[in-house]
Scaffold this motif. Structure first.
Motif, PDB file in Angstrom:
ATOM      1  N   ASP A  91      55.939  73.508  86.018  1.00  0.00           N
ATOM      2  CA  ASP A  91      57.252  74.399  85.863  1.00  0.00           C
ATOM      3  C   ASP A  91      57.722  74.512  84.270  1.00  0.00           C
ATOM      4  OD1 ASP A  91      57.299  74.509  88.564  1.00  0.00           O
ATOM      5  OD2 ASP A  91      58.955  73.087  88.681  1.00  0.00           O
ATOM      6  N   VAL A  92      57.267  75.582  83.712  1.00  0.00           N
ATOM      7  CA  VAL A  92      57.457  76.110  82.368  1.00  0.00           C
ATOM      8  C   VAL A  92      59.004  76.776  82.606  1.00  0.00           C
ATOM      9  CG1 VAL A  92      57.058  77.573  80.599  1.00  0.00           C
ATOM     10  CG2 VAL A  92      55.119  76.084  81.663  1.00  0.00           C
ATOM     11  N   ASN A  93      59.863  76.418  81.335  1.00  0.00           N
ATOM     12  CA  ASN A  93      61.094  77.129  81.142  1.00  0.00           C
ATOM     13  C   ASN A  93      60.757  78.324  80.442  1.00  0.00           C
ATOM     14  OD1 ASN A  93      63.391  78.277  79.640  1.00  0.00           O
ATOM     15  ND2 ASN A  93      64.141  76.100  79.871  1.00  0.00           N
ATOM     16  N   VAL A  94      61.006  79.645  80.919  1.00  0.00           N
ATOM     17  CA  VAL A  94      60.617  80.805  80.419  1.00  0.00           C
ATOM     18  C   VAL A  94      61.156  81.045  79.096  1.00  0.00           C
ATOM     19  CG1 VAL A  94      60.066  82.036  82.639  1.00  0.00           C
ATOM     20  CG2 VAL A  94      62.260  82.073  81.882  1.00  0.00           C
ATOM     21  N   ASN A  95      62.408  80.491  78.911  1.00  0.00           N
ATOM     22  CA  ASN A  95      63.261  80.857  77.617  1.00  0.00           C
ATOM     23  C   ASN A  95      62.625  80.030  76.380  1.00  0.00           C
ATOM     24  OD1 ASN A  95      64.824  82.590  78.803  1.00  0.00           O
ATOM     25  ND2 ASN A  95      66.298  80.674  79.465  1.00  0.00           N
ATOM     26  N   SER A  96      62.050  78.871  76.602  1.00  0.00           N
ATOM     27  CA  SER A  96      61.675  77.964  75.546  1.00  0.00           C
ATOM     28  C   SER A  96      60.090  77.821  75.664  1.00  0.00           C
ATOM     29  CB  SER A  96      62.110  76.711  75.575  1.00  0.00           C
ATOM     30  OG  SER A  96      61.696  76.000  76.839  1.00  0.00           O
TER      31      SER A  96
END
Length: 165
Positions: A91-96
Motif C-alpha cells: 500500500d503505497v501513498n501516491v502523494n509521497s
C-alpha cells in the motif's frame, strides 16, 4: 616452482536467468534444509525459490502478494517457531511514494508462507531493520520513513506493538 601447460580454451555455460528481484532479493535458508534459498520480487508479489547444492533455484511458492517495488523488505523468525518469516511494504501513498503498510508473512519452514499481521503508519515506511532492540529475546523492527524512524517491538508470536513513552 610449479609450471603448468597453458590452457587453450575455457568453456563457460550460459547463465541461468531467474525472474526475481529488482527492488527486493533476499538469500536465506527459508525451508530449513541447510541450503540458501531466494525470496524476491516476482510476478504477483514475492516468490520463493528453493536452492540446491548445485547453485540452481527452483520455484517453490508465492511468498506474498501486493509488493509495490519501492523499498526492500526483511526477514527474521518473528514468531519464534524456528522458521524464517518475511516483512515487506504494501500500500503505497501516491502523494509521497512511501509505503503505508508493512505485511508480515509467517514461514512454515518448508518454503510456504501465510499471512500474518500488518503494520500501518501513515507517515510511511522505508528501509526496515530487524533486531532485538529492547533485549527481551524477541525480534523487533525499526523502519525508516521520510523524516523519521518508527520502532515496533515484537511479541515473539509474529505480532508487533509500538513502544509507549
Amino acid at each position: 616452482m610449479e609450471v603448468h601447460a597453458p590452457i587453450s580454451t575455457v568453456t563457460v555455460s550460459a547463465p541461468t536467468a531467474y525472474p526475481l528481484g529488482f527492488w527486493l532479493l533476499m538469500a536465506a535458508d527459508f525451508n530449513n534444509d541447510g541450503i540458501l534459498d531466494l525470496v524476491g520480487q516476482g510476478g504477483v508479489g514475492l516468490e520463493f525459490y528453493a536452492g540446491t547444492k548445485r547453485g540452481i533455484f527452483h520455484f517453490g511458492s508465492v511468498a506474498g502478494y501486493g509488493y509495490p517495488g519501492v523499498v526492500p523488505g526483511a526477514y527474521g523468525d518473528f514468531d519464534n517457531d524456528g522458521s524464517l518469516d518475511l516483512i515487506y511494504p504494501t500500500d503505497v501513498n501516491v502523494n509521497s511514494n512511501q509505503p503505508t503498510r508493512m505485511t508480515v508473512m509467517l514461514g512454515d519452514g518448508n518454503g510456504r508462507f501465510q499471512l500474518g499481521t500488518q503494520l500501518r503508519d501513515e507517515m510511511g515506511f522505508g528501509l526496515t531493520t530487524v533486531g532485538d532492540f529492547n533485549g527481551d529475546g524477541k525480534l523487533d523492527l525499526v523502519t525508516k520513513g521520510q523524516r523519521r524512524f518508527s520502532v515496533f517491538l515484537g511479541n515473539g508470536d509474529g505480532l508487533f506493538n509500538r513502544p509507549s513513552s
